[in-house]
Design an enzyme around this catalytic site. Structure first.
Site, PDB file in Angstrom:
ATOM      1  N   ASP A  39       0.803  -1.230   0.000  1.00 61.20           N
ATOM      2  CA  ASP A  39       0.000   0.000   0.000  1.00 61.20           C
ATOM      3  C   ASP A  39       0.837   1.282   0.000  1.00 61.20           C
ATOM      4  O   ASP A  39       0.294   2.383   0.078  1.00 61.20           O
ATOM      5  CB  ASP A  39      -0.901   0.023   1.243  1.00 61.20           C
ATOM      6  CG  ASP A  39      -2.018  -0.995   1.137  1.00 61.20           C
ATOM      7  OD1 ASP A  39      -2.281  -1.475   0.008  1.00 61.20           O
ATOM      8  OD2 ASP A  39      -2.632  -1.319   2.169  1.00 61.20           O
ATOM      9  N   HIS A 243      27.408   2.985  -9.536  1.00 59.57           N
ATOM     10  CA  HIS A 243      26.081   3.348  -9.018  1.00 59.57           C
ATOM     11  C   HIS A 243      25.842   2.762  -7.632  1.00 59.57           C
ATOM     12  O   HIS A 243      24.761   2.255  -7.330  1.00 59.57           O
ATOM     13  CB  HIS A 243      24.981   2.906  -9.998  1.00 59.57           C
ATOM     14  CG  HIS A 243      24.996   3.691 -11.276  1.00 59.57           C
ATOM     15  ND1 HIS A 243      24.369   3.288 -12.418  1.00 59.57           N
ATOM     16  CD2 HIS A 243      25.578   4.881 -11.584  1.00 59.57           C
ATOM     17  CE1 HIS A 243      24.567   4.191 -13.378  1.00 59.57           C
ATOM     18  NE2 HIS A 243      25.305   5.165 -12.884  1.00 59.57           N
ATOM     19  N   ASP A 260      28.729  11.248  -4.218  1.00 53.69           N
ATOM     20  CA  ASP A 260      28.062  11.848  -5.382  1.00 53.69           C
ATOM     21  C   ASP A 260      26.650  12.182  -4.912  1.00 53.69           C
ATOM     22  O   ASP A 260      25.822  11.284  -4.732  1.00 53.69           O
ATOM     23  CB  ASP A 260      28.058  10.843  -6.546  1.00 53.69           C
ATOM     24  CG  ASP A 260      27.472  11.429  -7.831  1.00 53.69           C
ATOM     25  OD1 ASP A 260      26.806  12.486  -7.761  1.00 53.69           O
ATOM     26  OD2 ASP A 260      27.672  10.810  -8.893  1.00 53.69           O
ATOM     27  N   ASP A 271      24.444  18.303  -9.046  1.00 51.58           N
ATOM     28  CA  ASP A 271      25.062  16.981  -9.187  1.00 51.58           C
ATOM     29  C   ASP A 271      26.556  17.145  -8.937  1.00 51.58           C
ATOM     30  O   ASP A 271      27.289  17.583  -9.830  1.00 51.58           O
ATOM     31  CB  ASP A 271      24.772  16.456 -10.608  1.00 51.58           C
ATOM     32  CG  ASP A 271      25.298  15.043 -10.839  1.00 51.58           C
ATOM     33  OD1 ASP A 271      25.735  14.396  -9.868  1.00 51.58           O
ATOM     34  OD2 ASP A 271      25.257  14.596 -12.009  1.00 51.58           O
ATOM     35  N   HIS A 350      33.205   5.670 -18.018  1.00 52.69           N
ATOM     36  CA  HIS A 350      32.022   6.493 -18.327  1.00 52.69           C
ATOM     37  C   HIS A 350      32.445   7.764 -19.050  1.00 52.69           C
ATOM     38  O   HIS A 350      33.629   8.042 -19.216  1.00 52.69           O
ATOM     39  CB  HIS A 350      31.215   6.795 -17.063  1.00 52.69           C
ATOM     40  CG  HIS A 350      31.947   7.544 -15.991  1.00 52.69           C
ATOM     41  ND1 HIS A 350      32.211   8.882 -16.064  1.00 52.69           N
ATOM     42  CD2 HIS A 350      32.471   7.130 -14.800  1.00 52.69           C
ATOM     43  CE1 HIS A 350      32.850   9.272 -14.962  1.00 52.69           C
ATOM     44  NE2 HIS A 350      33.024   8.224 -14.180  1.00 52.69           N
ATOM     45  N   HIS A 354      27.180  15.135 -18.677  1.00 54.81           N
ATOM     46  CA  HIS A 354      25.835  15.045 -19.253  1.00 54.81           C
ATOM     47  C   HIS A 354      25.163  16.395 -19.051  1.00 54.81           C
ATOM     48  O   HIS A 354      25.601  17.195 -18.224  1.00 54.81           O
ATOM     49  CB  HIS A 354      25.038  13.923 -18.561  1.00 54.81           C
ATOM     50  CG  HIS A 354      25.084  13.979 -17.055  1.00 54.81           C
ATOM     51  ND1 HIS A 354      24.277  14.813 -16.321  1.00 54.81           N
ATOM     52  CD2 HIS A 354      25.881  13.346 -16.149  1.00 54.81           C
ATOM     53  CE1 HIS A 354      24.556  14.662 -15.033  1.00 54.81           C
ATOM     54  NE2 HIS A 354      25.542  13.787 -14.891  1.00 54.81           N
ATOM     55  N   HIS A 361      20.114  13.697 -15.359  1.00 53.38           N
ATOM     56  CA  HIS A 361      20.614  13.467 -16.726  1.00 53.38           C
ATOM     57  C   HIS A 361      19.586  14.155 -17.616  1.00 53.38           C
ATOM     58  O   HIS A 361      18.572  13.576 -17.975  1.00 53.38           O
ATOM     59  CB  HIS A 361      20.717  11.978 -17.046  1.00 53.38           C
ATOM     60  CG  HIS A 361      21.810  11.300 -16.260  1.00 53.38           C
ATOM     61  ND1 HIS A 361      22.040   9.953 -16.310  1.00 53.38           N
ATOM     62  CD2 HIS A 361      22.744  11.794 -15.410  1.00 53.38           C
ATOM     63  CE1 HIS A 361      23.063   9.646 -15.511  1.00 53.38           C
ATOM     64  NE2 HIS A 361      23.504  10.750 -14.960  1.00 53.38           N
ATOM     65  N   GLU A 384      32.811  15.496 -15.046  1.00 54.09           N
ATOM     66  CA  GLU A 384      33.006  14.520 -13.980  1.00 54.09           C
ATOM     67  C   GLU A 384      33.897  13.333 -14.356  1.00 54.09           C
ATOM     68  O   GLU A 384      33.462  12.197 -14.341  1.00 54.09           O
ATOM     69  CB  GLU A 384      31.649  13.992 -13.519  1.00 54.09           C
ATOM     70  CG  GLU A 384      30.715  13.513 -14.628  1.00 54.09           C
ATOM     71  CD  GLU A 384      29.418  12.927 -14.073  1.00 54.09           C
ATOM     72  OE1 GLU A 384      29.488  12.059 -13.195  1.00 54.09           O
ATOM     73  OE2 GLU A 384      28.328  13.354 -14.525  1.00 54.09           O
ATOM     74  N   TYR A 388      38.888   4.465 -11.655  1.00 49.43           N
ATOM     75  CA  TYR A 388      38.392   3.407 -10.772  1.00 49.43           C
ATOM     76  C   TYR A 388      39.257   2.174 -10.994  1.00 49.43           C
ATOM     77  O   TYR A 388      39.186   1.550 -12.057  1.00 49.43           O
ATOM     78  CB  TYR A 388      36.920   3.100 -11.080  1.00 49.43           C
ATOM     79  CG  TYR A 388      36.092   4.363 -11.239  1.00 49.43           C
ATOM     80  CD1 TYR A 388      35.485   4.969 -10.135  1.00 49.43           C
ATOM     81  CD2 TYR A 388      35.955   4.978 -12.489  1.00 49.43           C
ATOM     82  CE1 TYR A 388      34.753   6.142 -10.279  1.00 49.43           C
ATOM     83  CE2 TYR A 388      35.232   6.150 -12.641  1.00 49.43           C
ATOM     84  CZ  TYR A 388      34.634   6.732 -11.542  1.00 49.43           C
ATOM     85  OH  TYR A 388      33.919   7.899 -11.700  1.00 49.43           O
ATOM     86  N   ARG A 406      36.229  10.249  -8.293  1.00 50.10           N
ATOM     87  CA  ARG A 406      35.537  11.062  -9.298  1.00 50.10           C
ATOM     88  C   ARG A 406      35.458  12.474  -8.737  1.00 50.10           C
ATOM     89  O   ARG A 406      35.286  12.660  -7.524  1.00 50.10           O
ATOM     90  CB  ARG A 406      34.140  10.508  -9.602  1.00 50.10           C
ATOM     91  CG  ARG A 406      33.351  11.351 -10.600  1.00 50.10           C
ATOM     92  CD  ARG A 406      32.131  10.658 -11.226  1.00 50.10           C
ATOM     93  NE  ARG A 406      31.096  10.336 -10.258  1.00 50.10           N
ATOM     94  CZ  ARG A 406      30.838   9.118  -9.799  1.00 50.10           C
ATOM     95  NH1 ARG A 406      31.558   8.085 -10.215  1.00 50.10           N
ATOM     96  NH2 ARG A 406      29.891   8.918  -8.916  1.00 50.10           N
ATOM     97  N   GLU A 408      33.321  15.940  -9.686  1.00 51.55           N
ATOM     98  CA  GLU A 408      32.224  16.384 -10.555  1.00 51.55           C
ATOM     99  C   GLU A 408      31.744  17.781 -10.184  1.00 51.55           C
ATOM    100  O   GLU A 408      31.392  18.039  -9.035  1.00 51.55           O
ATOM    101  CB  GLU A 408      31.047  15.402 -10.440  1.00 51.55           C
ATOM    102  CG  GLU A 408      29.808  15.846 -11.199  1.00 51.55           C
ATOM    103  CD  GLU A 408      28.687  14.800 -11.204  1.00 51.55           C
ATOM    104  OE1 GLU A 408      28.567  14.043 -10.213  1.00 51.55           O
ATOM    105  OE2 GLU A 408      27.954  14.749 -12.196  1.00 51.55           O
TER     106      GLU A 408
END
Ligand code: GLY
Ligand code: MN
Ligand code: MN
Length: 437
Positions: A39, A243, A260, A271, A350, A354, A361, A384, A388, A406, A408
């Site tokens: 629910d 991610h 991030d 971002d 990557h 973007h 994005h 960014e 890695y 990273r 960014e």
């Protein structure tokens, strides 16, 4: 808090209608409600296209634009004001107040849409809509059109053509107005504060989600209702998972932490990524790779200016990273070959950024007629780059393994270059160590 005013939304509707072809209609549904479990629903967040044109945040609504319609060009279908329902799910604007409150020319209960919309579509040459995004909407649209087809013997003319709304609308969303940039600057400032707070308070032994909590607290205390995307707080090896959002592990002495995170403010995203040592001091190998990513990021930002094409920042970042990885011995061979064969993807898999806007994005084409598009003032993008090194990559010396970095920032293209909106978070090694010390 700076917010967009109703004139901004009216101006956008006018602009979109000016771009639509003669005798056409555009239909934009609100976002669907989605179930989290049983629910419980996910918090409702309006569809960005819908909000961009209306500033209206309710569910179960459909926005219709009909350039040149005598009885009003902006037609809104929305939930009726029904006391018994509002007690459960909250206040509604309702069709009666929609003209005054939202600037609609005409408004109807959403429950009447099947009776009214076919009449608005009838006789139009073209329907602009985003097709193939939501099955339920595609189906409903076909039903409205088919309804008109059943009436052709009575003289009805069904629309003959569907036009891609995305193309028109997303090219508009790609170029930000001064008012939009002012909101994005605030989102960037709040998000920058959150990163600074995280650097100031982190201690080995904390859990990753405890740092996330401080970030969320800073966002909300400053007026942002929620983050623009799930925050990534990855310590140690977790920084190598692009991610990673579990944020469930303990932060250890000697770890680098990759955060991030960016807030959403009046539907605009920030971002930001920063990477910093849990104990306040970079180790030597961490320093080497960090400085390399920072050099790549600065080289990429230098390429952000009108006339340069979309991929130039990425190309600049890759060049710096490859040269550096060769120098440090993580890669071997010829730089040009490595770039051509994309062998750097072992460590940098990557792209360098973007578009950024109402969606993290954000919308907008990256290529035009097959070529990378040119940057123009008012575009906002992220820069960014990262590196890695997988914890089990036995092609490199052990000292590099498990390091993920990273950096960014959010960048606006200006008339003669660019402005970094997120410059308030330190990113040089000295500045980070000074802040944390
Ligand atoms: N936070 C998502 C990204 O950096 O693209
Ligand atoms: Mn990010
Ligand atoms: Mn990003």
């Amino acid at each position: 808090m700076i917010k967009l005013d109703s004139q901004e939304y009216a101006r956008r509707r006018q602009e979109l209608m000016a771009r639509m072809s003669d005798n056409s209609i555009a239909i934009i549904p609100s976002a669907p409600l989605t179930t989290r479990n049983r629910d419980v629903e996910h918090p409702f967040r309006q569809d960005s296209d819908f909000y961009y044109l209306s500033g209206f945040s309710e569910e179960h609504a459909v926005l219709v634009l009909i350039p040149g319609r005598e009885h009003g060009e902006y037609v809104l279908f929305c939930q009726e004001k029904i006391k018994e329902q509002e007690i459960w799910t909250g206040r509604r604007v309702g069709p009666e107040a929609a003209p005054e409150t939202l600037g609609a020319d005409d408004a109807f209960p959403i429950t009447d849409i099947d009776d009214i919309l076919p009449g608005l579509l009838e006789g139009k040459d073209r329907i602009y809509a985003s097709l193939g995004v939501r099955q339920d909407f595609d189906h409903q649209l076909m039903q409205w059109v088919n309804h008109i087809k059943t009436q052709v013997r009575n003289g009805a003319t069904p629309p003959r053509e569907f036009g891609a709304l995305d193309h028109l609308l997303h090219e508009m969303r790609l170029i930000k107005s001064d008012a939009e940039i002012a909101v994005m600057r605030q989102a960037a400032d709040i998000s920058a504060d959150a990163h600074v707070r995280a650097m100031e308070m982190v201690k080995p032994g904390m859990m990753e989600y405890q740092l996330e909590a401080e970030i969320m607290r800073t966002f909300m205390a400053a007026g942002s209702r929620w983050p623009a995307y799930p925050s990534i707080v990855g310590a140690g090896d977790n920084a190598c998972i692009l991610h990673y959002t579990q944020n469930t592990e303990e932060i250890k002495d000697g770890d680098l932490i990759l955060i991030d995170a960016g807030c959403e403010l009046d539907y605009y995203a920030a971002d930001i990524t920063r990477t910093f040592p849990a104990n306040g001091k970079f180790s030597d190998p961490q320093k080497e790779l960090y400085q390399l990513v920072l050099d790549a990021q600065m080289a990429a930002i230098e390429q952000v200016k009108p006339g340069n094409h979309w991929n130039q920042p990425h190309e600049a970042a890759v060049k710096v990273l490859v040269d550096g990885l060769l120098e440090l011995g993580l890669l071997e061979g010829d730089a040009d070959d490595i770039i051509k064969e994309e062998k750097y993807r072992q460590f940098y898999m990557h792209k360098t950024g973007h578009w950024l806007g109402m969606d993290v994005h954000d919308v907008g084409e990256y290529r035009i007629d097959g070529e990378w598009r040119e940057l123009e003032p008012g575009m906002v993008l992220t820069i960014e780059p990262g590196l890695y090194v997988s914890p089990d990559d036995d092609t490199v010396e052990e000292q590099w393994r498990g390091i993920g970095i990273r950096i960014e920032d959010d960048v606006v293209v200006t008339k003669d270059g660019c402005t970094v909106l997120t410059a308030n978070v330190p990113k040089t090694i000295d500045a980070i160590e000074n802040l944390m010390g």
